[in-house]
Design a protein around this motif. Structure first.
Motif, PDB file in Angstrom:
ATOM      1  N   ILE A   1       0.945  -1.173   0.094  1.00 30.76           N
ATOM      2  CA  ILE A   1       0.006   0.093  -0.017  1.00 30.76           C
ATOM      3  C   ILE A   1       0.877   1.128  -0.022  1.00 30.76           C
ATOM      4  CG2 ILE A   1      -1.566   1.300   1.484  1.00 30.76           C
ATOM      5  CD1 ILE A   1      -2.970  -1.347   2.131  1.00 30.76           C
ATOM      6  N   GLY A   2       1.838   1.344   0.726  1.00 28.18           N
ATOM      7  CA  GLY A   2       2.820   2.119   0.730  1.00 28.18           C
ATOM      8  C   GLY A   2       3.491   2.871  -0.631  1.00 28.18           C
ATOM      9  N   VAL A   3       3.872   1.639  -1.345  1.00 26.53           N
ATOM     10  CA  VAL A   3       4.319   1.871  -2.610  1.00 26.53           C
ATOM     11  C   VAL A   3       3.353   2.415  -3.430  1.00 26.53           C
ATOM     12  CG1 VAL A   3       5.418   0.638  -4.843  1.00 26.53           C
ATOM     13  CG2 VAL A   3       6.198   0.111  -2.535  1.00 26.53           C
ATOM     14  N   MET A   4       2.105   1.963  -3.371  1.00 26.34           N
ATOM     15  CA  MET A   4       0.952   2.208  -4.373  1.00 26.34           C
ATOM     16  C   MET A   4       0.743   3.687  -4.040  1.00 26.34           C
ATOM     17  SD  MET A   4      -1.361  -0.805  -5.252  1.00 26.34           S
ATOM     18  CE  MET A   4      -2.000  -0.926  -3.234  1.00 26.34           C
ATOM     19  N   ASN A   5       0.926   4.215  -2.830  1.00 23.32           N
ATOM     20  CA  ASN A   5       0.231   5.567  -2.416  1.00 23.32           C
ATOM     21  C   ASN A   5       1.392   6.629  -2.876  1.00 23.32           C
ATOM     22  OD1 ASN A   5      -2.207   5.216  -1.275  1.00 23.32           O
ATOM     23  ND2 ASN A   5      -1.327   4.989   0.955  1.00 23.32           N
ATOM     24  N   THR A   6       2.803   5.935  -2.881  1.00 24.38           N
ATOM     25  CA  THR A   6       3.821   7.072  -3.230  1.00 24.38           C
ATOM     26  C   THR A   6       3.974   7.216  -4.793  1.00 24.38           C
ATOM     27  OG1 THR A   6       5.205   5.959  -1.501  1.00 24.38           O
ATOM     28  CG2 THR A   6       6.363   7.135  -3.257  1.00 24.38           C
ATOM     29  N   ILE A   7       3.341   6.213  -5.505  1.00 26.56           N
ATOM     30  CA  ILE A   7       3.140   6.301  -6.816  1.00 26.56           C
ATOM     31  C   ILE A   7       2.093   7.119  -7.163  1.00 26.56           C
ATOM     32  CG2 ILE A   7       2.557   5.196  -9.188  1.00 26.56           C
ATOM     33  CD1 ILE A   7       4.228   2.907  -7.805  1.00 26.56           C
ATOM     34  N   PHE A   8       0.986   7.116  -6.580  1.00 26.57           N
ATOM     35  CA  PHE A   8      -0.421   7.924  -6.742  1.00 26.57           C
ATOM     36  C   PHE A   8      -0.111   9.284  -6.415  1.00 26.57           C
ATOM     37  CE2 PHE A   8      -4.084   9.756  -5.121  1.00 26.57           C
ATOM     38  CZ  PHE A   8      -5.006   9.775  -6.301  1.00 26.57           C
ATOM     39  N   PHE A   9       0.300   9.534  -5.050  1.00 27.89           N
ATOM     40  CA  PHE A   9       0.476  10.917  -4.779  1.00 27.89           C
ATOM     41  C   PHE A   9       1.589  11.694  -5.576  1.00 27.89           C
ATOM     42  CE2 PHE A   9      -1.855   9.323  -1.158  1.00 27.89           C
ATOM     43  CZ  PHE A   9      -2.939  10.100  -1.372  1.00 27.89           C
ATOM     44  N   THR A  10       2.755  11.053  -6.134  1.00 21.76           N
ATOM     45  CA  THR A  10       3.636  11.543  -6.771  1.00 21.76           C
ATOM     46  C   THR A  10       3.373  11.949  -8.074  1.00 21.76           C
ATOM     47  OG1 THR A  10       5.233  10.468  -5.638  1.00 21.76           O
ATOM     48  CG2 THR A  10       5.947  11.191  -7.749  1.00 21.76           C
ATOM     49  N   ARG A  11       2.382  11.333  -8.830  1.00 24.55           N
ATOM     50  CA  ARG A  11       1.696  11.740  -9.885  1.00 24.55           C
ATOM     51  C   ARG A  11       0.703  12.939  -9.904  1.00 24.55           C
ATOM     52  NH1 ARG A  11       0.678   6.551 -13.898  1.00 24.55           N
ATOM     53  NH2 ARG A  11       3.142   5.791 -13.833  1.00 24.55           N
ATOM     54  N   LEU A  12       0.052  12.497  -8.476  1.00 22.39           N
ATOM     55  CA  LEU A  12      -0.837  13.792  -8.467  1.00 22.39           C
ATOM     56  C   LEU A  12      -0.353  15.242  -8.151  1.00 22.39           C
ATOM     57  CD1 LEU A  12      -4.067  14.449  -7.563  1.00 22.39           C
ATOM     58  CD2 LEU A  12      -3.487  14.042  -5.279  1.00 22.39           C
ATOM     59  N   LYS A  13       0.882  15.193  -7.249  1.00 21.23           N
ATOM     60  CA  LYS A  13       1.359  16.197  -7.351  1.00 21.23           C
ATOM     61  C   LYS A  13       2.005  17.073  -8.439  1.00 21.23           C
ATOM     62  CE  LYS A  13       5.484  18.222  -4.627  1.00 21.23           C
ATOM     63  NZ  LYS A  13       5.626  19.330  -5.667  1.00 21.23           N
TER      64      LYS A  13
END
Length: 79
Positions: free
Chosen positions: A45-57
């Protein structure tokens, strides 16, 4: 190295350690298996959140830097 890459490496290592615990390679026991499964899920979940929020930012920064071209006029009608 930027922070998102470090976070992904860290969460990946947590997931690998969790997989080793859950598979029983670091000892047998119910508590170790439960902790291993928890770490595996947390790392994934941490890896997926990091990818998602990096793209969102990145998207939000791009929208903030670019002027609105296709937005509706103040009266609500598009140009």
């Amino acid at each position: 190295m930027p922070l998102p890459r470090l976070l992904m490496i860290g969460f990946g290592l947590v997931a690998i350690f969790g997989a080793l615990l859950a598979s029983g390679r670091l000892g047998e026991g119910g508590v170790q298996m439960a902790v291993g499964i928890t770490l595996l899920v947390t790392g994934g979940i941490g890896v997926m959140n990091t990818i998602f929020f990096t793209r969102l930012k990145r998207s939000l920064d791009e929208m903030a830097n670019n002027p609105l071209t296709d937005a509706a006029a103040p009266d609500g009608e598009p140009d």
